[in-house]
Design an enzyme around this catalytic site. Structure first.
Site, mmCIF file in Angstrom:
data_model
loop_
_atom_site.group_PDB
_atom_site.id
_atom_site.type_symbol
_atom_site.label_atom_id
_atom_site.label_comp_id
_atom_site.label_asym_id
_atom_site.label_seq_id
_atom_site.Cartn_x
_atom_site.Cartn_y
_atom_site.Cartn_z
ATOM 1 C CG ASN A 179 -1.842 -4.944 -2.815
ATOM 2 O OD1 ASN A 179 -1.515 -5.657 -1.979
ATOM 3 N ND2 ASN A 179 -1.474 -3.818 -3.138
ATOM 4 C CD GLU A 232 -2.035 -2.276 0.833
ATOM 5 O OE1 GLU A 232 -1.449 -2.932 1.547
ATOM 6 O OE2 GLU A 232 -2.529 -2.547 -0.471
ATOM 7 C CG ASP A 273 -5.405 -4.264 -1.569
ATOM 8 O OD1 ASP A 273 -4.289 -4.858 -1.460
ATOM 9 O OD2 ASP A 273 -6.016 -4.146 -0.582
HETATM 10 O O1 PQQ Z 1 0.150 -5.239 0.376
HETATM 11 C C1 PQQ Z 1 0.829 -5.566 1.605
HETATM 12 O O2 PQQ Z 1 1.976 -5.396 1.651
HETATM 13 C C2 PQQ Z 1 -0.008 -6.021 2.672
HETATM 14 C C3 PQQ Z 1 0.504 -6.275 3.861
HETATM 15 C C4 PQQ Z 1 -0.425 -6.849 4.931
HETATM 16 C C5 PQQ Z 1 0.128 -6.940 6.188
HETATM 17 O O3 PQQ Z 1 1.568 -7.339 6.104
HETATM 18 O O4 PQQ Z 1 -0.372 -7.293 7.241
HETATM 19 C C6 PQQ Z 1 -1.696 -6.746 4.702
HETATM 20 C C7 PQQ Z 1 -2.245 -6.346 3.357
HETATM 21 N N1 PQQ Z 1 -1.424 -5.920 2.234
HETATM 22 C C8 PQQ Z 1 -3.763 -6.280 3.057
HETATM 23 O O5 PQQ Z 1 -4.116 -5.887 1.709
HETATM 24 C C9 PQQ Z 1 -4.507 -6.818 4.113
HETATM 25 O O6 PQQ Z 1 -5.606 -6.746 3.585
HETATM 26 C C10 PQQ Z 1 -4.450 -6.937 5.313
HETATM 27 C C11 PQQ Z 1 -5.028 -7.346 6.281
HETATM 28 C C12 PQQ Z 1 -4.163 -7.568 7.359
HETATM 29 C C13 PQQ Z 1 -4.197 -7.901 8.605
HETATM 30 O O7 PQQ Z 1 -3.268 -8.437 9.273
HETATM 31 O O8 PQQ Z 1 -5.566 -7.904 9.001
HETATM 32 N N2 PQQ Z 1 -2.708 -7.273 6.771
HETATM 33 C C14 PQQ Z 1 -2.852 -6.931 5.470
HETATM 34 CA CA CA Z 2 -2.326 -5.005 0.227
#
Ligand code: PQQ
Ligand code: CA
Length: 678
Positions: free
Chosen positions: A265, A187, A310
């Protein structure tokens, strides 16, 4: 030998290696790796606890993890020694026989940098190998601890560029003596990769990037040169990293000598900005097979070509052997964010089948070659429209399990409504009001909820038949964001829920057989294992993760707690803590003319953590529409090097002016007034 002494722990953890993990898979007496076995099935062969006696399950003990943010870890257990993590990557070693702490280790992550991860300061657990415990710290360090004492043995910084917002939230795995870990950050504008370190020494063995870098420099390997052809360089994709972060799932097939990575993503989300002339943008949103010895690319299957929503493919993979059209097939089962359940040939990456397990509006299905049949409107984000599934995914990181006795996979499915619209003027790292969390480094190139979404929230435990590609049974939950699953030879499925229960179901038909209150919402998955001839079930509880920051489905709150259950257990539950929330905010003086600008600033600084004031009700971070008026009146004291910094609140000194804070105050009180029942 006395159990739980350093000598005992040393002896039992020293035995854990590849042969041990493979041998354990035959009986599953211990739970030595994240998904139980290399195939990550989360199917326990233990059958002391069955549909017949699960109602007699009671608490053996509870253990306070002393954390107030999300707990996502799967506890590992060998011979009654448990390793589990809390938020901020703190490791706890617990004696299952007594429920007492053996040691804990806090990597001392700088809490003022909590904003460098998108989705709560979570950690999904540790790996165990030859007497060491491996944890990925939120700030990107991979740390090896002595399993008997919790003392650090080695530490490596896994981050290639410290100016970028890279994190670790996932559990490491150890394949053939190498600790494998990926990072989060897509992100924020980063380039994804996975790295392997020697388990004994920490020496780096290999690194594989998931997306190509700057094409004016040599590509790291042939897979990057191949991938670069699917990206439009006029978008200068390398400046915003490209994404593809492998922040959660990994699996290993020792017979095929292949390890599998689920990639994330695109960064930014909008393909029109990332790769203006289109293209599949390999290896985003893919399953990639690597040689675990060298990190060399072997094959890939891309689930969401040219990701625009995403749609990470980092959701937990399961390796299974299924009979399809009468033929035995070695497959990967996978239900990524994009809402389709995939069956892939894991020997060569060939597509077998895919079917949507929830309602989706971006594709109508997959063709024979395994390409999605897209709905054209899904890429035309000229106006805000619901993306179904949205960026929270039809299924997120919450563990799936697969029971070969029922032939069913069990997963928490959901809809969390969000609308998306392209941000035509987006520039990398430009902080402008209305850009989602731009002040904290987000780079989505999309507006989120510029108009309120229209779809309905939904959470459902889905029992999915991967051969027939259809739901066998399902259970509707009151909220999205329910826990991961465990299934057992006792014909059971265990799942924790957002509304604060641990529930056991009949694995064949979904009949609810048992439940117990957990005090707060559950997001992590349970484990089961044997100690001294008795089967136990444990779950680490702590409401949070990305949805849990600003929303919740219980009136109770933390602390992070491990619950352990056994037949006939009768230990007292800890006192549950009531959620503290003031009445709807009232009385903060403000200039209504400042509300519109305050709204846009709130979006670029505050919204994903604090939610919409007076509309959301707070998760593990409070909602500002339900604060005491004096706190909002003194908002500047909180946003500029405020007291919550030690709990993970960013310092907004170089992001907001006093005048901006006045506008945000106007938005908070104005919104509370607007929603107040007349
Ligand atoms: O794109 C990324 O690098 C990344 C990392 C993470 C993460 O490391 O927790 C999440 C997401 N995206 C993501 O899109 C997402 O919906 C998400 C939910 C969570 C969580 O722990 O609840 N982490 C992440
Ligand atoms: Ca993500």
């Amino acid at each position: 030998q006395d159990k739980g002494t350093p000598e005992h722990i040393k002896a039992v953890t020293a035995r854990v290696d590849g042969a041990f993990i493979r041998a354990n898979a035959a009986k599953t007496n211990d739970w030595p790796s994240h998904g139980l076995d290399y195939a990550e099935t989360r199917f326990s062969k233990l059958d002391q606890i069955t549909t017949g006696n699960v109602r007699e399950l009671g608490l053996a003990w509870s253990y306070n993890l002393e954390s107030t943010r999300g707990v996502e870890a799967t506890p590992l257990v060998v011979d009654g020694i448990m390793y589990v993590t809390a938020s901020w990557s703190v490791v706890h070693a617990i004696d299952v026989r007594t429920g007492r702490k053996l040691w804990s280790y806090d990597p001392q992550v700088d809490k003022s940098k909590g904003f460098r991860g998108c989705c709560d300061v979570v950690n999904r657990g540790v790996a165990l190998y030859q007497g060491k415990v491996f944890v990925g710290a939120y700030d990107g360090r991979l740390i090896a601890l002595d399993a008997a004492t919790g003392q650090p043995v080695w530490e490596k910084d896994t981050i290639v560029d410290k100016t970028k917002s890279y994190t670790i939230t996932g559990a490491p795995r150890v394949f053939k003596g190498k600790v494998i870990i990926g990072n989060g950050g897509a992100e924020y504008g980063v380039r994804g990769y996975v790295t392997a370190y020697d388990a004994a020494t920490g020496e780096q063995k290999w690194r594989w990037f998931t997306v190509p870098g700057d094409p004016s420099k040599p590509f790291e390997d042939a897979s990057m040169a191949k991938a670069a052809k699917t990206w439009d360089p006029s978008g200068k994709y390398w400046e915003a990293g490209g994404g593809g972060t492998a922040w959660d799932t990994l699996a290993f097939d020792p017979e095929l000598n292949l390890m599998y990575v689920g990639t994330g993503n695109g960064s930014p989300w909008a393909r029109s900005k990332r790769s203006p002339k289109g293209g599949d943008n390999l290896y985003l949103a893919s399953i990639v097979a690597l040689n675990p010895d060298t990190g060399q690319y072997v094959w890939h299957y891309q689930q969401t070509p040219g990701d625009n929503w995403d749609y990470t493919s980092t959701q937990p993979m399961i390796l299974a052997d299924l009979k399809i059209n009468g033929k035995p097939r070695k497959v990967i089962l996978h239900a990524p964010k994009n809402g389709f359940f995939f069956v892939i040939d894991r020997t060569n990456g060939k597509f077998i089948s895919a079917k949507n397990f929830v309602e989706v509006n971006w594709a109508t299905g997959y063709d024979k070659k395994g390409r999605p049949i897209e709905v054209a409107a899904a890429r035309q984000n000229e106006k805000p429209g619901d993306s179904i599934p949205g960026p929270f995914g039809a299924h997120n990181w919450h563990s799936m399990s697969f029971n070969p006795q029922t032939g069913l996979a069990y997963l928490p499915a959901q809809n969390i409504p969000l609308s998306l619209m392209d941000d035509k003027a987006w520039k990398f790292n430009e902080n402008k009001p209305a850009r989602p969390h731009a002040a904290l480094g987000w780079n989505t190139a999309m507006f989120i909820n510029a108009e309120p979404p229209k779809s309905k929230p939904m959470g459902r435990l889905v029992a999915w038949d991967p051969v027939a590609q259809k739901e066998a049974w399902g259970v509707e939950h009151v909220s999205p964001w329910n826990g991961g699953t465990l299934t057992t030879a006792g014909n059971l499925v265990f799942q924790g829920t957002a509304d604060g229960r641990l529930v056991a179901y009949n694995a064949k038909n979904g009949e609810k057989l048992w439940e117990t209150a957990t005090g707060t919402g559950v997001v992590a998955a349970p484990t089961t294992y044997m100690v001294d001839g008795k089967q136990y079930v444990s779950v680490a509880v702590g409401w949070g993760g990305v949805y849990g920051l600003a929303a919740r489905a219980t009136e109770r709150q933390g602390p992070g707690t491990v619950y352990t259950f056994v037949i006939g257990g009768n230990a007292p539950k800890p006192d549950f803590v009531q959620y503290r929330m003031d009445k709807l905010l009232q009385g903060v003086k403000y200039d209504p003319a400042k509300v519109p600008e305050g709204t846009l600033l709130y979006v670029s600084n505050c919204v994903f953590c604090h939610g919409v004031p007076g509309v959301d009700r707070g998760g593990n971070i409070p909602n500002l529409g339900y604060m005491n008026a004096s706190m909002i009146e003194n908002l500047d004291k909180f946003v500029f090097k405020g007291p919550a910094m030690e709990r993970g609140m960013p310092d907004f000194s170089d992001k907001l002016s006093m005048e901006d804070v006045e506008k945000i105050k106007a938005f908070i009180q104005g919104t509370a007034d607007a929603v107040r029942p007349k």
